[in-house]
Design an enzyme around this catalytic site. Structure first.
Site, PDB file in Angstrom:
ATOM      1  N   GLY A   5       0.824  -1.201   0.000  1.00 49.53           N
ATOM      2  CA  GLY A   5       0.000   0.000   0.000  1.00 49.53           C
ATOM      3  C   GLY A   5       0.862   1.257   0.000  1.00 49.53           C
ATOM      4  O   GLY A   5       2.019   1.224  -0.415  1.00 49.53           O
ATOM      5  N   CYS A   6       0.300   2.351   0.468  1.00 54.04           N
ATOM      6  CA  CYS A   6       1.003   3.632   0.449  1.00 54.04           C
ATOM      7  C   CYS A   6       2.372   3.542   1.107  1.00 54.04           C
ATOM      8  O   CYS A   6       2.492   3.133   2.261  1.00 54.04           O
ATOM      9  CB  CYS A   6       0.158   4.685   1.161  1.00 54.04           C
ATOM     10  SG  CYS A   6       0.958   6.297   1.252  1.00 54.04           S
ATOM     11  N   PHE A   7       3.407   3.928   0.369  1.00 51.30           N
ATOM     12  CA  PHE A   7       4.765   3.781   0.899  1.00 51.30           C
ATOM     13  C   PHE A   7       5.105   4.766   1.999  1.00 51.30           C
ATOM     14  O   PHE A   7       6.067   4.582   2.719  1.00 51.30           O
ATOM     15  CB  PHE A   7       5.819   3.809  -0.192  1.00 51.30           C
ATOM     16  CG  PHE A   7       5.724   4.917  -1.226  1.00 51.30           C
ATOM     17  CD1 PHE A   7       5.153   6.140  -0.945  1.00 51.30           C
ATOM     18  CD2 PHE A   7       6.250   4.724  -2.501  1.00 51.30           C
ATOM     19  CE1 PHE A   7       5.104   7.157  -1.895  1.00 51.30           C
ATOM     20  CE2 PHE A   7       6.208   5.733  -3.461  1.00 51.30           C
ATOM     21  CZ  PHE A   7       5.629   6.946  -3.152  1.00 51.30           C
ATOM     22  N   TRP A   8       4.315   5.824   2.160  1.00 51.08           N
ATOM     23  CA  TRP A   8       4.586   6.751   3.264  1.00 51.08           C
ATOM     24  C   TRP A   8       4.521   6.008   4.594  1.00 51.08           C
ATOM     25  O   TRP A   8       5.399   6.146   5.442  1.00 51.08           O
ATOM     26  CB  TRP A   8       3.556   7.882   3.285  1.00 51.08           C
ATOM     27  CG  TRP A   8       3.578   8.793   2.115  1.00 51.08           C
ATOM     28  CD1 TRP A   8       4.556   8.917   1.167  1.00 51.08           C
ATOM     29  CD2 TRP A   8       2.554   9.738   1.760  1.00 51.08           C
ATOM     30  NE1 TRP A   8       4.212   9.869   0.245  1.00 51.08           N
ATOM     31  CE2 TRP A   8       2.993  10.390   0.569  1.00 51.08           C
ATOM     32  CE3 TRP A   8       1.323  10.088   2.310  1.00 51.08           C
ATOM     33  CZ2 TRP A   8       2.228  11.376  -0.052  1.00 51.08           C
ATOM     34  CZ3 TRP A   8       0.564  11.069   1.688  1.00 51.08           C
ATOM     35  CH2 TRP A   8       1.023  11.706   0.519  1.00 51.08           C
TER      36      TRP A   8
END
Length: 212
Positions: A43-46
């Site tokens: 999912g979102c790499f942040w």
């Protein structure tokens, strides 16, 4: 006049695309002596970057793109879900302090591996779950973990995580690196990233770095 304006608009986006591409680069996956590198997409790499960097033994995590074929893809291009790439993190770690097996545990503890092409509110193949491996030993570790999680019914639905050999990893644009640390009040970070991180802290049984 309209045709000329349209031409300028196309030129602007072409230049913007080129500039975005110039900000990404292929990273070497050959670690320094005594160190190791693993790659995961969840999912979102942040949030992935923030989670892995909280684990003892991890030196750093780099946000980027992997799993596809396009060279030096930009964030915008990956977001079209047409590059084959997923948002991913390259995890630089010390194998004397943490094993690849434990990183796989972190991976499955920090996202929902049962939702195909989706993680939380983010949808599309660029948000799919992928556990990458470098060799047969790492592949078996991942597969054994999937079998164990399935047998013990940790998740109510079937795990759809892809198990793939790591080919290339492209470092994301600079503004994506350490995004949560630099943008703690950003709306997505507050509504999605931080709650996901806090849930991970509650459920993960491994060692985390002390909060600074």
């Amino acid at each position: 006049m309209k045709m000329k304006l349209a031409m300028y608009v196309l030129m602007f986006f072409a230049i913007l695309s080129c500039n975005s591409n110039a900000q990404t680069k292929k990273l070497s996956l050959e670690p320094e002596k005594g160190k190791a590198i693993a790659v995961f997409a969840e999912g979102c790499f942040w949030c992935s970057e923030h989670i892995f960097e909280a684990v003892i033994g991890v030196d750093k995590a780099v946000s980027g793109y992997s799993g596809g074929t396009m060279k030096n893809p930009s964030y915008e291009q990956v977001g079209t879900n047409r590059t084959g790439h997923a948002e991913a993190v390259a995890v630089y770690y010390d194998p004397k302090k943490i094993s690849f097996k434990e990183l796989v545990t972190v991976f499955f503890a920090s996202h929902d591996p049962t939702t195909a092409n989706q993680q939380g509110p983010d949808r599309g193949s660029s948000y799919r779950s992928i556990a990458f491996y470098k060799n047969a030993e790492e592949k078996k570790i991942i597969q054994d973990k999937v079998k164990q999680l399935t047998a013990t019914k940790v998740f109510p639905n079937s795990i759809v995580t892809e198990v793939k050999p790591i080919m290339d990893f492209y470092e994301a644009e600079k503004y994506h690196q350490d995004y949560i640390e630099k943008n703690p009040n950003q709306s997505y970070v507050k509504a999605v990233s931080i709650p996901r991180y806090n849930l991970f802290k509650k459920t993960y049984r491994g060692k985390l770095k002390p909060k600074l």
